[in-house]
Design a protein around this motif. Structure first.
Motif, PDB file in Angstrom:
ATOM      1  N   LEU A  72      -7.982   0.943   0.368  1.00  0.00           N
ATOM      2  CA  LEU A  72      -7.436   1.164  -0.970  1.00  0.00           C
ATOM      3  C   LEU A  72      -8.518   1.194  -2.037  1.00  0.00           C
ATOM      4  CD1 LEU A  72      -4.164  -0.980  -1.052  1.00  0.00           C
ATOM      5  CD2 LEU A  72      -4.467   1.424  -0.455  1.00  0.00           C
ATOM      6  N   ARG A  73      -9.700   0.671  -1.712  1.00  0.00           N
ATOM      7  CA  ARG A  73     -10.809   0.706  -2.661  1.00  0.00           C
ATOM      8  C   ARG A  73     -11.521   2.058  -2.639  1.00  0.00           C
ATOM      9  NH1 ARG A  73     -12.832  -4.400  -4.343  1.00  0.00           N
ATOM     10  NH2 ARG A  73     -11.659  -6.169  -3.482  1.00  0.00           N
ATOM     11  N   THR A  74     -11.247   2.846  -1.604  1.00  0.00           N
ATOM     12  CA  THR A  74     -11.868   4.164  -1.461  1.00  0.00           C
ATOM     13  C   THR A  74     -10.883   5.294  -1.704  1.00  0.00           C
ATOM     14  OG1 THR A  74     -13.418   3.287   0.181  1.00  0.00           O
ATOM     15  CG2 THR A  74     -13.166   5.679   0.105  1.00  0.00           C
ATOM     16  N   VAL A  75      -9.660   5.147  -1.178  1.00  0.00           N
ATOM     17  CA  VAL A  75      -8.648   6.202  -1.264  1.00  0.00           C
ATOM     18  C   VAL A  75      -7.345   5.619  -1.798  1.00  0.00           C
ATOM     19  CG1 VAL A  75      -7.408   8.012  -0.022  1.00  0.00           C
ATOM     20  CG2 VAL A  75      -9.673   7.287   0.776  1.00  0.00           C
ATOM     21  N   GLY A  76      -6.806   6.246  -2.821  1.00  0.00           N
ATOM     22  CA  GLY A  76      -5.478   5.898  -3.321  1.00  0.00           C
ATOM     23  C   GLY A  76      -4.548   7.059  -3.066  1.00  0.00           C
ATOM     24  N   ALA A  77      -3.306   6.784  -2.662  1.00  0.00           N
ATOM     25  CA  ALA A  77      -2.408   7.881  -2.294  1.00  0.00           C
ATOM     26  C   ALA A  77      -0.975   7.589  -2.690  1.00  0.00           C
ATOM     27  CB  ALA A  77      -2.484   8.137  -0.791  1.00  0.00           C
ATOM     28  N   LEU A  78      -0.289   8.645  -3.066  1.00  0.00           N
ATOM     29  CA  LEU A  78       1.155   8.618  -3.288  1.00  0.00           C
ATOM     30  C   LEU A  78       1.758   9.745  -2.468  1.00  0.00           C
ATOM     31  CD1 LEU A  78       3.847   7.945  -4.654  1.00  0.00           C
ATOM     32  CD2 LEU A  78       3.138   9.363  -6.593  1.00  0.00           C
ATOM     33  N   LEU A  79       2.394   9.385  -1.350  1.00  0.00           N
ATOM     34  CA  LEU A  79       3.058  10.374  -0.506  1.00  0.00           C
ATOM     35  C   LEU A  79       4.573  10.294  -0.620  1.00  0.00           C
ATOM     36  CD1 LEU A  79       1.015  10.468   2.836  1.00  0.00           C
ATOM     37  CD2 LEU A  79       0.621  11.685   0.689  1.00  0.00           C
ATOM     38  N   ASP A  80       5.101   9.084  -0.746  1.00  0.00           N
ATOM     39  CA  ASP A  80       6.553   8.898  -0.808  1.00  0.00           C
ATOM     40  C   ASP A  80       6.848   7.819  -1.843  1.00  0.00           C
ATOM     41  OD1 ASP A  80       9.237   8.485  -0.481  1.00  0.00           O
ATOM     42  OD2 ASP A  80       9.163   8.067   1.664  1.00  0.00           O
ATOM     43  N   ALA A  81       7.375   8.244  -2.984  1.00  0.00           N
ATOM     44  CA  ALA A  81       7.592   7.312  -4.087  1.00  0.00           C
ATOM     45  C   ALA A  81       8.604   6.228  -3.757  1.00  0.00           C
ATOM     46  CB  ALA A  81       8.051   8.078  -5.332  1.00  0.00           C
ATOM     47  N   LYS A  82       9.484   6.475  -2.810  1.00  0.00           N
ATOM     48  CA  LYS A  82      10.526   5.505  -2.471  1.00  0.00           C
ATOM     49  C   LYS A  82      10.112   4.567  -1.343  1.00  0.00           C
ATOM     50  CE  LYS A  82      13.888   6.385  -5.362  1.00  0.00           C
ATOM     51  NZ  LYS A  82      14.400   5.324  -6.280  1.00  0.00           N
ATOM     52  N   TRP A  83       8.842   4.652  -0.924  1.00  0.00           N
ATOM     53  CA  TRP A  83       8.363   3.754   0.130  1.00  0.00           C
ATOM     54  C   TRP A  83       8.027   2.393  -0.483  1.00  0.00           C
ATOM     55  CZ3 TRP A  83       3.776   1.134   1.292  1.00  0.00           C
ATOM     56  CH2 TRP A  83       3.743   0.559   2.562  1.00  0.00           C
ATOM     57  N   VAL A  84       9.053   1.685  -0.839  1.00  0.00           N
ATOM     58  CA  VAL A  84       8.918   0.349  -1.423  1.00  0.00           C
ATOM     59  C   VAL A  84      10.121  -0.462  -0.961  1.00  0.00           C
ATOM     60  CG1 VAL A  84       8.757  -0.998  -3.557  1.00  0.00           C
ATOM     61  CG2 VAL A  84       7.793   1.306  -3.477  1.00  0.00           C
ATOM     62  N   HIS A  85       9.904  -1.730  -0.589  1.00  0.00           N
ATOM     63  CA  HIS A  85      11.039  -2.573  -0.228  1.00  0.00           C
ATOM     64  C   HIS A  85      11.939  -2.711  -1.457  1.00  0.00           C
ATOM     65  CE1 HIS A  85      13.486  -5.916   1.057  1.00  0.00           C
ATOM     66  NE2 HIS A  85      12.926  -5.878   2.263  1.00  0.00           N
ATOM     67  N   PRO A  86      13.212  -2.342  -1.343  1.00  0.00           N
ATOM     68  CA  PRO A  86      14.078  -2.287  -2.532  1.00  0.00           C
ATOM     69  C   PRO A  86      14.291  -3.630  -3.224  1.00  0.00           C
ATOM     70  CG  PRO A  86      15.368  -2.053  -0.511  1.00  0.00           C
ATOM     71  CD  PRO A  86      13.934  -1.945  -0.124  1.00  0.00           C
ATOM     72  N   ASN A  87      14.121  -4.735  -2.494  1.00  0.00           N
ATOM     73  CA  ASN A  87      14.361  -6.047  -3.096  1.00  0.00           C
ATOM     74  C   ASN A  87      13.116  -6.667  -3.707  1.00  0.00           C
ATOM     75  OD1 ASN A  87      17.122  -6.138  -2.500  1.00  0.00           O
ATOM     76  ND2 ASN A  87      16.709  -6.799  -0.401  1.00  0.00           N
ATOM     77  N   ARG A  88      11.971  -5.997  -3.565  1.00  0.00           N
ATOM     78  CA  ARG A  88      10.750  -6.492  -4.184  1.00  0.00           C
ATOM     79  C   ARG A  88      10.643  -5.992  -5.615  1.00  0.00           C
ATOM     80  NH1 ARG A  88       6.346  -5.537   0.575  1.00  0.00           N
ATOM     81  NH2 ARG A  88       6.606  -7.520   1.655  1.00  0.00           N
TER      82      ARG A  88
END
Length: 314
Positions: A72-88
C-alpha cells in the motif's frame, strides 16, 4: 511506472488477455480504455497480484506486486468501491488497512479529510451511497501515500461536483510525479482527464498514444459554417467533393479544410457568418478504433471465473 510484457490470461478456454504489452509512465494520467469485456479488469487484477498471468508479466517500479514488502506504500488501488465490510465504519475500515501495512494512524484522518468523509467517518460503510463508497475507496488508495495509483471507474456514482473534484485531484497527483492509471467508460470525462491512452480490445493492445494523437488519427475533423446563402454554398462545396450536412441554421462540412471553404465562398461572393473548425471527439475516435472489438461480450470474463469457481486462479 507500470510495465506489462506479453501479459496473457486464460480462464479455462476463454482468452481474456492476449499477449498484452504497454507501459504507464509517471507524471501523467493514463486512461485505460476498451469495450466491455476487453480485459481491462483482468489486467488490473494481474497488476495487483489478484490473478496470476498465464504468460508474461507485469511489474510496478520493476517489481511484481507480490514482491512488494508493504504494497500500500507503493501502489494504491480502487477496483470495487463496495469491497468494504458493511458493518465497519469508514474510519475502522481504513484503520484496518493502515495497520496491515504499518501506516501511521494519523494518516487515516488525513485521507478522510482529503476525500471529504470526515463528517461520516464513524458511520457504517454499508449505509453509504455509491458516491460515498467511491470516496472511501479513493481514501483507501491514498492511504499509503503511494507513487502508483490505479482506479477502475472512479467517478461512478459521483455528482458533477465530485467528478470535477476527482479530475482535478488526478491531475494534481500526476503533477506530483505519480503514476496514475484509470479505467473509465465515461469517455467525455476521459478526454478531460487523461493525457495518455492505452486502448485494448479482445484482450489485445489496439494502440497506446497521447489522447490528442488518438483523436486526431481516428476521428474525422469537421468545419461548422453559417451563411445566409446556405443552399448556394452547399452546392458549391458538394461540387468540390466535400461532404456537407445541414445542422440547425448552418452546415457541417467534412473532407475540406476551413481555409479552402473560405476561399470557395469568397470566389463566389458568398457571405460567411461563421467558419469554425471542429476537432473530432474521443468518443468518435473510440468507436472508430474499437468497432471490431465489441463482439467480445462483458459476460465472458464473469462466466469464465464462475466456471473456475473453486479452482486456484491466483
Amino acid at each position: 511506472m507500470i510495465e506489462a510484457k506479453g501479459l496473457t490470461k486464460r480462464y479455462g478456454k476463454t482468452l481474456a488477455v492476449d499477449d498484452l504489452s504497454f507501459s504507464v509512465e509517471p507524471g501523467r494520467v493514463t486512461g485505460f480504455l476498451g469495450p466491455n469485456g476487453a480485459g481491462k479488469s483482468t489486467t488490473m487484477r494481474m497488476i495487483l497480484g489478484l490473478d496470476n498471468p498465464t504468460a508474461g508479466q507485469v511489474t510496478v517500479g520493476g517489481k511484481r506486486y507480490t514482491e512488494l514488502h508493504h504494497p500500500l506504500r507503493t501502489v494504491g488501488a480502487l477496483l470495487d468501491a463496495k469491497w468494504v465490510h458493511p458493518n465497519r465504519s469508514a474510519r475502522a475500515h481504513l484503520m484496518w488497512m493502515a495497520k496491515s501495512n504499518k501506516i501511521p494512524a494519523r494518516r487515516v484522518d488525513e485521507v478522510l479529510d482529503i476525500v471529504g468523509l470526515t463528517a461520516v467517518a464513524g458511520k457504517r460503510a454499508g449505509g453509504f451511497s455509491l458516491g460515498m463508497s467511491q470516496r472511501l475507496g479513493i481514501a483507501g488508495a491514498l492511504l499509503g501515500d503511494p507513487e502508483v495509483l490505479l482506479f477502475d471507474e472512479p467517478v461512478n456514482g459521483l455528482d458533477p461536483e465530485g467528478i470535477l473534484w476527482i479530475r482535478k485531484f488526478m491531475h494534481r497527483l500526476a503533477d506530483e510525479g505519480r503514476t496514475v492509471f484509470v479505467s473509465s467508460h465515461l469517455l467525455s470525462e476521459m478526454a478531460l482527464t487523461a493525457s495518455e491512452l492505452v486502448v485494448i480490445g479482445k484482450g489485445r493492445l489496439i494502440t497506446q498514444s497521447s489522447t490528442e494523437e488518438f483523436v486526431a488519427r481516428a476521428a474525422e475533423s469537421t468545419v461548422k459554417v453559417r451563411t445566409p446563402q446556405l443552399d448556394k454554398l452547399r452546392a458549391l462545396l458538394a461540387q468540390a467533393s466535400a461532404t456537407v450536412d445541414i445542422e440547425g441554421d448552418g452546415l457541417i462540412v467534412s473532407g475540406m479544410e476551413s481555409e479552402k471553404i473560405g476561399e470557395t465562398a469568397a470566389n463566389h461572393g458568398v457571405v460567411l457568418h461563421e467558419l469554425s473548425p471542429q476537432q473530432g471527439s474521443l468518443e468518435q475516435a473510440f468507436m472508430q478504433i474499437t468497432g471490431d472489438s465489441v463482439e467480445y461480450h462483458a459476460a465472458l470474463e464473469a462466466e469464465a471465473r464462475h466456471a473456475l469457481a473453486g479452482q486456484d486462479v491466483r
